[in-house]
Scaffold this active site. Sequence first.
Site, PDB file in Angstrom:
ATOM      1  N   GLU A 177       0.799  -1.230   0.000  1.00 39.80           N
ATOM      2  CA  GLU A 177       0.000   0.000   0.000  1.00 39.80           C
ATOM      3  C   GLU A 177       0.837   1.289   0.000  1.00 39.80           C
ATOM      4  O   GLU A 177       0.740   2.114   0.914  1.00 39.80           O
ATOM      5  CB  GLU A 177      -0.994  -0.034   1.167  1.00 39.80           C
ATOM      6  N   GLU A 306      -5.623  -8.564  -0.222  1.00 42.29           N
ATOM      7  CA  GLU A 306      -6.119  -8.442   1.158  1.00 42.29           C
ATOM      8  C   GLU A 306      -7.617  -8.210   1.091  1.00 42.29           C
ATOM      9  O   GLU A 306      -8.081  -7.387   0.296  1.00 42.29           O
ATOM     10  CB  GLU A 306      -5.497  -7.244   1.900  1.00 42.29           C
TER      11      GLU A 306
END
Length: 371
Positions: A177, A306
């Site tokens: 991220e 995720e």
Amino acid sequence: MRLNLLFSIIVGLVFSFESAWGSRLSVSGNKLIFNGVNFAWKFYGYDFGNGQYAANSKTTFEQWLKEVATYGGNSVRVWLHVEGDNTPSYDAYGYIIAPDRTGTLIPDMKLFLDTAKANNILVIFVLWNGALLRNQNSVNLFWDNSKLQSYIDKALTPMVKALAGHPALGAWEIINEPEGLVYNNKPDANSCFNTVPIANSGAGWDGKWIPMKQIQAFINWQAAAIKVADPGALVTVGTWSQYSQTDAFSDTRNYYSDACLFAAGGKSLGKLDFYQIHTYATFSASAPFKILASNYGLNKPLVIGEFSSSCSGGMTIQQMYNYAYSNRYQGAWGWQYAGGYCSDSRATQDLGMQQLKGKNTTSGLVNFPII
Ligand SMILES: *[C@@H]1O[C@H](CO)[C@@H](O)[C@H](O)[C@H]1NC(C)=O
């Protein structure tokens, strides 16, 4: 996974990556589907290196790998340096001088891979965490090329060379991220670096104001170094949402295309082999559990890296793994075995993986021996 000729000669199975449009990860011609979970850590930042694996994590990780295998999982995503507090080893000026201070990092990783291999599990090692990066030495790697080069020379390259060819090495992920770090809503004449399209996405939550171009160069340099050290290695990045990973919608952009990474860092080898999107909470219409992977218009495989049923807006874990398998994603890694915010329990994640256990249809192959 990687091209492994010995493997191919002996058992007639071969992992390969085909780079054409519609490319796929495959095992002897069958599309490989990642079925797995994030561990992602046992002790955040302190699982590998400086003796931490033996002290903190080995026993637990070995049990968890067995559990993943029991429920049909074939892969795990696990975090390595995280914020940079334990590894790599920085000197007083912020240059990297070694993978870690005491020399256990690479042997720790190898032990983990050996156990993964014994359980027919592929490992995705995540180098850095862009969702939270408080260590200033690590932040400086985005701003100072000589520091980044010291990481590549003194830590990354030795690590990749030492582990090259390990049958359980699934892929290297440069950063989780990175959009947490980005200077959002920053105009740029080059569309690769312009973050105005994702102005309302929430990117930039770390408050680090790092221009997208520097994030892309950070990825490009490390991806290229990995390819130099191990030409068979696969490389990815864990984007926090679809907003930064596709050109298919007006409020999204693919910042990690080959062209954009090259434009930022100038290294032609510094490309990703597959893409990866994370997704939580109320899914917008362009989110992974709402549309086919092919709707993103990408020229690389796409993994849902995720997600959890507890932050899914109402889907069950079985629905989520089935959705990924049936809708052209390259697989799914649930969040996360260690528990915490927006995590499912291990038992719930196990039920998800169990949905795909043993599958071998035109959608893809899940379980196979790693040799
Ligand atoms: C998967 O299915 C294909 C096609 O039916 C078959 O050729 C292959 O051997 C199967 N692979 C495994 C590992 O079961």
